[in-house]
Design a protein around this motif. Structure first.
Motif, PDB file in Angstrom:
ATOM      1  N   LEU A  95       0.814  -1.216   0.000  1.00  7.52           N
ATOM      2  CA  LEU A  95       0.000   0.000   0.000  1.00  7.52           C
ATOM      3  C   LEU A  95       0.851   1.271   0.000  1.00  7.52           C
ATOM      4  O   LEU A  95       0.624   2.189  -0.804  1.00  7.52           O
ATOM      5  CB  LEU A  95      -0.926  -0.006   1.219  1.00  7.52           C
ATOM      6  CG  LEU A  95      -2.188   0.848   1.087  1.00  7.52           C
ATOM      7  CD1 LEU A  95      -3.158   0.220   0.113  1.00  7.52           C
ATOM      8  CD2 LEU A  95      -2.853   0.995   2.459  1.00  7.52           C
ATOM      9  N   ALA A  96       1.813   1.361   0.900  1.00  6.97           N
ATOM     10  CA  ALA A  96       2.614   2.584   1.007  1.00  6.97           C
ATOM     11  C   ALA A  96       3.422   2.831  -0.259  1.00  6.97           C
ATOM     12  O   ALA A  96       3.561   3.973  -0.698  1.00  6.97           O
ATOM     13  CB  ALA A  96       3.531   2.512   2.223  1.00  6.97           C
ATOM     14  N   LYS A  97       3.963   1.782  -0.860  1.00 10.38           N
ATOM     15  CA  LYS A  97       4.744   1.955  -2.076  1.00 10.38           C
ATOM     16  C   LYS A  97       3.859   2.351  -3.262  1.00 10.38           C
ATOM     17  O   LYS A  97       4.270   3.135  -4.120  1.00 10.38           O
ATOM     18  CB  LYS A  97       5.516   0.672  -2.389  1.00 10.38           C
ATOM     19  CG  LYS A  97       6.682   0.413  -1.454  1.00 10.38           C
ATOM     20  CD  LYS A  97       7.713   1.521  -1.545  1.00 10.38           C
ATOM     21  CE  LYS A  97       8.918   1.225  -0.687  1.00 10.38           C
ATOM     22  NZ  LYS A  97       9.920   2.331  -0.729  1.00 10.38           N
ATOM     23  N   VAL A  98       2.662   1.815  -3.323  1.00 14.44           N
ATOM     24  CA  VAL A  98       1.730   2.241  -4.371  1.00 14.44           C
ATOM     25  C   VAL A  98       1.444   3.743  -4.235  1.00 14.44           C
ATOM     26  O   VAL A  98       1.335   4.476  -5.221  1.00 14.44           O
ATOM     27  CB  VAL A  98       0.423   1.426  -4.297  1.00 14.44           C
ATOM     28  CG1 VAL A  98      -0.663   2.039  -5.182  1.00 14.44           C
ATOM     29  CG2 VAL A  98       0.691  -0.020  -4.716  1.00 14.44           C
ATOM     30  N   LEU A 140      -7.416  15.594   3.707  1.00 11.93           N
ATOM     31  CA  LEU A 140      -8.191  15.719   4.950  1.00 11.93           C
ATOM     32  C   LEU A 140      -8.075  14.449   5.772  1.00 11.93           C
ATOM     33  O   LEU A 140      -7.977  14.488   7.012  1.00 11.93           O
ATOM     34  CB  LEU A 140      -9.649  16.029   4.625  1.00 11.93           C
ATOM     35  CG  LEU A 140      -9.913  17.420   4.041  1.00 11.93           C
ATOM     36  CD1 LEU A 140     -11.363  17.546   3.590  1.00 11.93           C
ATOM     37  CD2 LEU A 140      -9.595  18.502   5.067  1.00 11.93           C
ATOM     38  N   ALA A 141      -8.066  13.309   5.097  1.00 15.09           N
ATOM     39  CA  ALA A 141      -7.882  12.045   5.818  1.00 15.09           C
ATOM     40  C   ALA A 141      -6.479  11.971   6.412  1.00 15.09           C
ATOM     41  O   ALA A 141      -6.284  11.465   7.526  1.00 15.09           O
ATOM     42  CB  ALA A 141      -8.131  10.871   4.879  1.00 15.09           C
ATOM     43  N   CYS A 142      -5.486  12.491   5.703  1.00 11.06           N
ATOM     44  CA  CYS A 142      -4.106  12.469   6.202  1.00 11.06           C
ATOM     45  C   CYS A 142      -3.941  13.348   7.440  1.00 11.06           C
ATOM     46  O   CYS A 142      -3.079  13.083   8.287  1.00 11.06           O
ATOM     47  CB  CYS A 142      -3.151  12.945   5.111  1.00 11.06           C
ATOM     48  SG  CYS A 142      -2.995  11.798   3.716  1.00 11.06           S
ATOM     49  N   LEU A 143      -4.750  14.380   7.555  1.00  7.18           N
ATOM     50  CA  LEU A 143      -4.655  15.248   8.730  1.00  7.18           C
ATOM     51  C   LEU A 143      -4.983  14.513  10.021  1.00  7.18           C
ATOM     52  O   LEU A 143      -4.592  14.939  11.103  1.00  7.18           O
ATOM     53  CB  LEU A 143      -5.591  16.459   8.579  1.00  7.18           C
ATOM     54  CG  LEU A 143      -5.192  17.510   7.539  1.00  7.18           C
ATOM     55  CD1 LEU A 143      -6.277  18.569   7.414  1.00  7.18           C
ATOM     56  CD2 LEU A 143      -3.853  18.160   7.912  1.00  7.18           C
ATOM     57  N   ALA A 144      -5.693  13.418   9.896  1.00  9.74           N
ATOM     58  CA  ALA A 144      -6.051  12.639  11.091  1.00  9.74           C
ATOM     59  C   ALA A 144      -4.895  11.782  11.591  1.00  9.74           C
ATOM     60  O   ALA A 144      -4.958  11.253  12.703  1.00  9.74           O
ATOM     61  CB  ALA A 144      -7.256  11.754  10.786  1.00  9.74           C
ATOM     62  N   ASP A 145      -3.842  11.670  10.789  1.00 14.15           N
ATOM     63  CA  ASP A 145      -2.675  10.891  11.190  1.00 14.15           C
ATOM     64  C   ASP A 145      -1.615  11.847  11.722  1.00 14.15           C
ATOM     65  O   ASP A 145      -1.199  12.785  11.038  1.00 14.15           O
ATOM     66  CB  ASP A 145      -2.126  10.113   9.995  1.00 14.15           C
ATOM     67  CG  ASP A 145      -0.921   9.277  10.356  1.00 14.15           C
ATOM     68  OD1 ASP A 145      -1.109   8.151  10.829  1.00 14.15           O
ATOM     69  OD2 ASP A 145       0.222   9.766  10.184  1.00 14.15           O
ATOM     70  N   ALA A 146      -1.145  11.602  12.935  1.00 20.02           N
ATOM     71  CA  ALA A 146      -0.242  12.547  13.593  1.00 20.02           C
ATOM     72  C   ALA A 146       1.048  12.749  12.807  1.00 20.02           C
ATOM     73  O   ALA A 146       1.573  13.872  12.742  1.00 20.02           O
ATOM     74  CB  ALA A 146       0.080  12.055  15.003  1.00 20.02           C
ATOM     75  N   HIS A 163      -8.413   2.442   2.985  1.00 22.37           N
ATOM     76  CA  HIS A 163      -8.133   1.011   3.051  1.00 22.37           C
ATOM     77  C   HIS A 163      -8.268   0.501   4.477  1.00 22.37           C
ATOM     78  O   HIS A 163      -7.869   1.147   5.439  1.00 22.37           O
ATOM     79  CB  HIS A 163      -6.722   0.725   2.516  1.00 22.37           C
ATOM     80  CG  HIS A 163      -6.440  -0.719   2.309  1.00 22.37           C
ATOM     81  ND1 HIS A 163      -5.991  -1.559   3.311  1.00 22.37           N
ATOM     82  CD2 HIS A 163      -6.550  -1.509   1.192  1.00 22.37           C
ATOM     83  CE1 HIS A 163      -5.835  -2.777   2.835  1.00 22.37           C
ATOM     84  NE2 HIS A 163      -6.148  -2.777   1.549  1.00 22.37           N
ATOM     85  N   ASP A 164      -8.824  -0.695   4.598  1.00 19.67           N
ATOM     86  CA  ASP A 164      -8.991  -1.322   5.899  1.00 19.67           C
ATOM     87  C   ASP A 164      -8.295  -2.689   5.857  1.00 19.67           C
ATOM     88  O   ASP A 164      -8.688  -3.563   5.057  1.00 19.67           O
ATOM     89  CB  ASP A 164     -10.476  -1.498   6.225  1.00 19.67           C
ATOM     90  CG  ASP A 164     -10.690  -2.007   7.646  1.00 19.67           C
ATOM     91  OD1 ASP A 164      -9.759  -1.879   8.467  1.00 19.67           O
ATOM     92  OD2 ASP A 164     -11.791  -2.532   7.913  1.00 19.67           O
ATOM     93  N   PRO A 165      -7.258  -2.894   6.645  1.00 21.75           N
ATOM     94  CA  PRO A 165      -6.748  -1.980   7.676  1.00 21.75           C
ATOM     95  C   PRO A 165      -5.907  -0.846   7.092  1.00 21.75           C
ATOM     96  O   PRO A 165      -5.366  -0.969   5.996  1.00 21.75           O
ATOM     97  CB  PRO A 165      -5.876  -2.900   8.542  1.00 21.75           C
ATOM     98  CG  PRO A 165      -5.384  -3.945   7.589  1.00 21.75           C
ATOM     99  CD  PRO A 165      -6.525  -4.187   6.637  1.00 21.75           C
ATOM    100  N   ALA A 166      -5.830   0.236   7.839  1.00 18.41           N
ATOM    101  CA  ALA A 166      -5.055   1.389   7.405  1.00 18.41           C
ATOM    102  C   ALA A 166      -3.556   1.116   7.539  1.00 18.41           C
ATOM    103  O   ALA A 166      -3.127   0.289   8.339  1.00 18.41           O
ATOM    104  CB  ALA A 166      -5.440   2.615   8.241  1.00 18.41           C
ATOM    105  N   VAL A 167      -2.771   1.833   6.729  1.00 18.85           N
ATOM    106  CA  VAL A 167      -1.312   1.740   6.789  1.00 18.85           C
ATOM    107  C   VAL A 167      -0.790   3.143   7.058  1.00 18.85           C
ATOM    108  O   VAL A 167      -0.916   4.029   6.205  1.00 18.85           O
ATOM    109  CB  VAL A 167      -0.730   1.186   5.476  1.00 18.85           C
ATOM    110  CG1 VAL A 167       0.800   1.196   5.525  1.00 18.85           C
ATOM    111  CG2 VAL A 167      -1.245  -0.223   5.213  1.00 18.85           C
ATOM    112  N   GLN A 168      -0.211   3.338   8.228  1.00 18.89           N
ATOM    113  CA  GLN A 168       0.186   4.688   8.634  1.00 18.89           C
ATOM    114  C   GLN A 168       1.169   5.314   7.650  1.00 18.89           C
ATOM    115  O   GLN A 168       1.047   6.492   7.294  1.00 18.89           O
ATOM    116  CB  GLN A 168       0.806   4.649  10.035  1.00 18.89           C
ATOM    117  CG  GLN A 168       1.103   6.036  10.604  1.00 18.89           C
ATOM    118  CD  GLN A 168       1.726   5.959  11.979  1.00 18.89           C
ATOM    119  OE1 GLN A 168       2.708   5.249  12.173  1.00 18.89           O
ATOM    120  NE2 GLN A 168       1.158   6.674  12.939  1.00 18.89           N
TER     121      GLN A 168
END
Length: 508
Positions: free
Chosen positions: A409-412, A452-458, A429-434
């Protein structure tokens, strides 16, 4: 509020009049950010240089100030920066002035500058502060000067000469063996301590800058050892002077030989069997070792040695594929794979061994057919390696995620051709990948919904706050974020409304 101003100073959309306002407010930190702006006018450069000394130094370093803009008697640190950029040849009077500066730190910086007049070199070579002389010994490009300083009575100066690649081979050989040189009379240890003295590794004195283990019994042994080590590492030292050290009892001196590219085969073979794994690892990465030694070292018990061999530019591909299975190579394009021919690329891509396919999947110039075949690979490690490759279609990237899930996921998300729709779906995606959130937050095609979704990740939040696709209203909200990094990134966001920028500068 200061971090907000630093963010504004880096904002590419900041109007020129507001740049002027920040210049009038600048301190060291703000001046450093402003000095990096490529759009500063000539008038703004001069105004910033006049206001803050650190800003002037940075501007000089960036080439934005000229010698005509600087009075060395008023701005000696700025003048030193320009001298370091090579203006000493045309302004020898600057060097003469600074050679008499009462601050030894400035004389040290001067000693490292190129193009110094010969009379200034002579002055620095006779400086009463050994740190100044050692800096000259380390950086001068004149072998006559290093030959003279090799006989300096202070061992620290000799150590610096040994590290200077401009030093003549004969001088380096003399420093290594001591032949033809009188013994040094001083070192940094006996300058400060009653001898015999050995510096404790856990020294509790806050003002002590002696190296751990520094020692002197009158022979300045620790500095002499460091001088030999520097000479052994210096490629200008003649090989016939260094080969005798492959059997030396000092591990550090043997280690200094491992990266030399002029060692004879017998010396390399001896180092390949050294008990110290660090020596074997450095030798394994040495471009000078031959194929026979590479093959012999491929079974080394230490993983760092095998990893270094994998990065060797001439490792045979069959050895490399074996190393890929036993050494932690990491997500890197290896030099031998980068240099592979088209036929070798095809062979690796068709290998039944996924480790071999993964090696070639790290290339970013694969023919479309090979690229797509590797993207469809059933092995997740292969797919993950090729996922960032340009040219992959959205459908193929989606199929990769469907097949391998969180492993790719992260590499894509790093793929430059990932579409806004795909990036948005990756945030769901579930599960999420930080890590995927961090990659999406910096992706040029990330849409507002994904950001906006990324803002929820610290961890992704500061990056997302600086993305120009973030809605302006949200950017303004981020200015009040509890995390100063988020607020500063928002202030640097070119989507921040100009009216808000103006209001922020008026608050000061």
């Amino acid at each position: 509020m200061h971090h907000i101003l630093c963010g504004l100073a880096a904002n590419p959309a900041l109007p020129s009049e507001l740049v002027d306002r920040l210049i009038s407010l600048a301190d060291d930190d703000l001046a450093d950010d402003l000095a990096c702006r490529p759009d500063l006018s000539r008038a703004q450069v001069l105004a910033l240089a006049e206001r803050v000394e650190e800003g002037a130094v940075r501007l000089a370093y960036e080439g934005r100030l000229t010698a005509a803009d600087v009075d060395p008697s008023v701005r000696p640190d700025v003048a030193l920066t320009l001298l370091g950029r090579g203006v000493g040849v045309s302004h020898p009077e600057w060097a003469r002035l600074l050679a008499a500066d009462p601050a030894h730190e400035r004389r040290e910086k001067l000693a490292a500058c190129p193009g110094l007049p010969s009379d200034v070199v002579d002055t620095l070579a006779a400086d009463p502060d050994v740190r100044v002389v050692a800096e000259l010994a380390l950086w001068t490009a004149d072998p006559d000067v290093t030959a003279r300083l090799a006989a300096h009575p202070h061992a620290e100066v000799r150590r610096a000469v040994a590290a200077n690649e401009a030093t003549a081979p004969a001088t380096l050989a003399a420093l290594l063996t001591g032949e033809g040189l009188r013994a040094a009379r001083q070192c940094l240890v006996c300058d400060r301590e009653d001898i015999p003295f050995v510096h404790e590794p856990q020294c509790s004195r806050p003002d002590c800058d002696l190296l751990a283990g520094a020692s002197c019994d009158g022979s300045h042994e620790s500095t002499v050892h460091r001088t030999r080590e520097a000479a052994l590492r210096n490629p200008a030292t003649p090989v016939e002077a260094v080969v005798g050290f492959v059997e030396h009892p000092s591990m550090l001196l043997r280690w200094a030989l491992a990266t030399r590219q002029d060692l004879p085969r017998q010396a390399c073979a001896r180092l390949a069997s050294d008990l110290a794994p660090g020596i074997r690892a450095d030798l394994a990465g040495n471009p000078a070792i031959n194929e026979a030694l590479i093959r012999a070292m491929a079974d080394d018990r230490d993983p760092a040695v095998r990893r270094a061999l994998a990065h060797h530019p001439r490792v045979p591909l069959d050895v490399l594929t074996g190393l890929a299975e036993t050494a932690r190579i990491g997500a890197a394009l290896l030099p031998r794979v980068a240099a592979a021919s088209q036929a070798e690329i095809e062979d690796l891509a068709r290998s039944p061994d996924p480790a071999a396919r993964m090696l070639v999947a790290h290339r970013r110039d694969l023919p479309p057919g090979i690229r797509d075949r590797l993207a469809d690979d059933p092995d997740a490690k292969v797919a993950k390696a090729v996922a960032p490759h340009p040219g992959l279609t959205e459908a193929r990237l989606r199929a990769m995620v469907e097949r391998h899930g969180v492993r790719v996921l992260a590499k894509v998300a790093t793929n430059p051709d990932a579409t806004p729709a795909l990036l948005e779906d990756l945030t769901r995606h579930d599960p999420a990948v930080q890590k995927a959130f961090r990659e999406i937050a910096r992706h040029h095609a990330a849409p507002a919904s994904a950001l906006l979704a990324c803002l929820a990740d610290a961890q992704a939040r500061p990056t997302a706050a600086g993305h120009p696709a973030l809605p302006p209203s949200v950017v303004v909200e981020m200015l009040a974020d509890a995390d100063w990094r988020v607020a500063e990134a928002a202030a640097a966001n070119p989507s921040l409304p100009v009216a808000v920028m103006s209001d922020l500068t008026r608050r000061q």
